[in-house]
Write a protein that holds these residues in place. Structure first.
Motif, mmCIF file in Angstrom:
data_model
loop_
_atom_site.group_PDB
_atom_site.id
_atom_site.type_symbol
_atom_site.label_atom_id
_atom_site.label_comp_id
_atom_site.label_asym_id
_atom_site.label_seq_id
_atom_site.Cartn_x
_atom_site.Cartn_y
_atom_site.Cartn_z
ATOM 1 N N GLN A 205 0.825 -1.204 0.000
ATOM 2 C CA GLN A 205 0.000 0.000 0.000
ATOM 3 C C GLN A 205 0.861 1.256 0.000
ATOM 4 O O GLN A 205 1.982 1.261 0.519
ATOM 5 N N PRO A 206 0.325 2.350 -0.571
ATOM 6 C CA PRO A 206 1.041 3.632 -0.489
ATOM 7 C C PRO A 206 1.213 4.070 0.958
ATOM 8 O O PRO A 206 0.456 3.659 1.840
ATOM 9 N N ALA A 207 2.196 4.949 1.175
ATOM 10 C CA ALA A 207 2.461 5.425 2.540
ATOM 11 C C ALA A 207 1.242 6.114 3.139
ATOM 12 O O ALA A 207 0.979 5.998 4.339
ATOM 13 N N ALA A 208 0.481 6.827 2.310
ATOM 14 C CA ALA A 208 -0.690 7.542 2.813
ATOM 15 C C ALA A 208 -1.769 6.599 3.330
ATOM 16 O O ALA A 208 -2.679 7.023 4.035
ATOM 17 N N HIS A 209 -1.668 5.314 2.993
ATOM 18 C CA HIS A 209 -2.660 4.347 3.435
ATOM 19 C C HIS A 209 -2.250 3.637 4.715
ATOM 20 O O HIS A 209 -3.037 2.890 5.276
ATOM 21 N N GLN A 210 -1.027 3.876 5.168
ATOM 22 C CA GLN A 210 -0.513 3.118 6.304
ATOM 23 C C GLN A 210 -0.777 3.879 7.602
ATOM 24 O O GLN A 210 -0.530 5.079 7.695
ATOM 25 N N PRO A 211 -1.301 3.178 8.608
ATOM 26 C CA PRO A 211 -1.804 3.868 9.801
ATOM 27 C C PRO A 211 -0.746 4.590 10.609
ATOM 28 O O PRO A 211 -1.081 5.472 11.387
ATOM 29 N N ASP A 212 0.540 4.257 10.457
ATOM 30 C CA ASP A 212 1.555 4.901 11.287
ATOM 31 C C ASP A 212 2.169 6.128 10.639
ATOM 32 O O ASP A 212 3.148 6.679 11.122
ATOM 33 N N GLU A 213 1.602 6.589 9.536
ATOM 34 C CA GLU A 213 2.176 7.740 8.837
ATOM 35 C C GLU A 213 1.537 9.066 9.249
ATOM 36 O O GLU A 213 1.952 10.113 8.775
ATOM 37 N N GLY A 214 0.502 9.020 10.059
ATOM 38 C CA GLY A 214 -0.111 10.247 10.547
ATOM 39 C C GLY A 214 -1.069 10.913 9.585
ATOM 40 O O GLY A 214 -1.448 12.076 9.793
ATOM 41 N N TYR A 215 -1.477 10.236 8.547
ATOM 42 C CA TYR A 215 -2.404 10.826 7.587
ATOM 43 C C TYR A 215 -3.841 10.755 8.103
ATOM 44 O O TYR A 215 -4.212 9.873 8.888
ATOM 45 N N ARG A 216 -4.657 11.698 7.594
ATOM 46 C CA ARG A 216 -6.110 11.613 7.771
ATOM 47 C C ARG A 216 -6.685 11.229 6.417
ATOM 48 O O ARG A 216 -6.889 12.086 5.555
ATOM 49 N N PRO A 217 -6.936 9.968 6.189
ATOM 50 C CA PRO A 217 -7.302 9.485 4.856
ATOM 51 C C PRO A 217 -8.541 10.149 4.279
ATOM 52 O O PRO A 217 -8.601 10.420 3.079
ATOM 53 N N SER A 218 -9.548 10.421 5.116
ATOM 54 C CA SER A 218 -10.763 11.019 4.571
ATOM 55 C C SER A 218 -10.491 12.414 4.016
ATOM 56 O O SER A 218 -11.062 12.803 2.988
ATOM 57 N N VAL A 219 -9.615 13.170 4.670
ATOM 58 C CA VAL A 219 -9.241 14.501 4.166
ATOM 59 C C VAL A 219 -8.499 14.363 2.847
ATOM 60 O O VAL A 219 -8.736 15.104 1.892
ATOM 61 N N LEU A 220 -7.573 13.393 2.790
ATOM 62 C CA LEU A 220 -6.808 13.177 1.565
ATOM 63 C C LEU A 220 -7.725 12.848 0.394
ATOM 64 O O LEU A 220 -7.626 13.456 -0.671
ATOM 65 N N TYR A 221 -8.634 11.908 0.578
ATOM 66 C CA TYR A 221 -9.446 11.468 -0.543
ATOM 67 C C TYR A 221 -10.470 12.504 -0.974
ATOM 68 O O TYR A 221 -10.797 12.611 -2.162
ATOM 69 N N ASP A 222 -10.986 13.286 -0.050
ATOM 70 C CA ASP A 222 -11.866 14.388 -0.453
ATOM 71 C C ASP A 222 -11.100 15.378 -1.338
ATOM 72 O O ASP A 222 -11.613 15.861 -2.355
ATOM 73 N N GLY A 223 -9.862 15.669 -0.945
ATOM 74 C CA GLY A 223 -9.057 16.591 -1.747
ATOM 75 C C GLY A 223 -8.667 16.015 -3.092
ATOM 76 O O GLY A 223 -8.629 16.734 -4.104
ATOM 77 N N LEU A 224 -8.370 14.706 -3.140
ATOM 78 C CA LEU A 224 -8.002 14.082 -4.414
ATOM 79 C C LEU A 224 -9.166 14.096 -5.392
ATOM 80 O O LEU A 224 -8.967 14.318 -6.599
ATOM 81 N N VAL A 225 -10.371 13.866 -4.893
ATOM 82 C CA VAL A 225 -11.549 13.920 -5.779
ATOM 83 C C VAL A 225 -11.657 15.298 -6.424
ATOM 84 O O VAL A 225 -11.914 15.425 -7.634
#
Length: 317
Positions: A205-225
């Motif tokens: 998986q990409p780094a943005a998908h890994q739980p220890d990277e500190g990402y907020r996935p929902s924010v990322l995917y809303d922005g990518l859309v």
């Protein structure tokens, strides 16, 4: 005066009814035994007797069966007609709609089989075993369940259900109802790709998908859309990757997702991270082969924006 052949009590025997209806005695008995044609009475010898309305009933049953409606469905239609609030038109309309749906599935399956046979027939003999293995692993008509499972494994576990559903709508191609042999091959290859073992571990998986990277996935995917929508006009027009509003939105999505600002330093780190991330370009190419290039898919959009970022960073060196 009673109709010819009718008993004095206004009843027909099973043979007389069959003759007037143009069917066999066996058919009348079958309809009776299945409850589609209730008998009106029994003779003193225990033989079935039918009233004049049985003739219309048989004609209706035969018409419904001529549409290939199954016997249980015919029974439901007749029960609905005979009920207190019965409506033959509504019952018949629903049954025909269901039959059309079933036929659509069957026709799609036949078209996929035809295209698959053509695919194997037209290829060089040495390639046939491999193509047979690919095609044999896919149900007919094909299911997208394996593709959906792939994305549920690939996506971050913390994504809200609404986002997962929206991503699946865009990322999982629907099998065409009348495929070409090339589309059958592409779908079979896509099925093989998503069911293969990636080797396990976080590197799948990409780094943005890994739980220890500190990402907020929902924010990322809303922005990518949003970024993909902004890039779509350039992609449809065939323009090369370039800086602009779409790229800024793309970078900002990653920055906001990890609580950082969009700075030159962040862009350099993001470029390196994206270059090192696992890629599923093969997936998106096969999606294009199945669905066509008319609308850019998320993979194509993401690659275009990555290339735009790389081009911008190259100018700064």
């Amino acid at each position: 005066m009673l109709p010819d052949g009718m008993w004095s009590n206004g009843m027909w025997s099973i043979g007389e009814l069959a003759e007037r209806a143009g069917v066999t005695v066996k058919t009348v008995r079958f309809y009776s035994d299945r409850g589609l044609l209730p008998e009106a009475a029994r003779s003193s010898g225990g033989h079935r007797r039918y009233g004049p309305d049985a003739l219309d009933q048989i004609r209706l049953i035969r018409s419904l069966r001529a549409l290939d409606l199954p016997v249980p469905e015919v029974g439901r239609i007749l029960d609905r007609r005979d009920s207190a609030d019965g409506d033959l038109e509504d019952a018949l309309g629903g049954a025909i709609a269901r039959q059309l749906d079933d036929l659509g599935v069957q026709l799609t399956a036949l078209r996929w089989r035809e295209a698959a046979l053509q695919l194997v027939h037209d290829c060089p003999p040495a390639e046939r075993p491999q193509r047979l293995r690919l095609i044999g692993a896919v149900s007919v008509p094909p299911s997208t369940d394996a593709l959906a499972r792939f994305w549920r494994r690939w996506l971050p576990v913390r994504l809200p259900a609404r986002q997962v559903s929206a991503i699946l709508d865009h990322a999982v191609p629907q099998p065409p109802p009348d495929p070409t042999p090339e589309q059958v091959l592409a779908f079979a290859r896509l099925h093989a790709f998503v069911t293969a073992d990636c080797g396990g571990g976080d590197h799948c998986q990409p780094a943005a998908h890994q739980p220890d990277e500190g990402y907020r996935p929902s924010v990322l995917y809303d922005g990518l859309v949003e970024a993909f929508a902004l890039a779509a006009p350039d992609l449809r027009a065939g323009r090369p990757p370039r800086a602009g509003e779409a790229l800024d939105c793309f970078v900002a999505a990653y920055a906001r997702a990890c609580g950082l600002r969009d700075t030159p330093g962040f862009r350099h780190r993001l470029g390196g991270q994206l270059a090192a991330d696992p890629r599923i370009d093969h997936y998106w190419q096969l999606v294009t082969d199945i669905s066509g290039p008319a609308e850019p898919n998320p993979g194509v959009s993401h690659d275009w924006l990555r290339a735009a970022l790389d081009a911008e960073l190259a100018l700064e060196r």
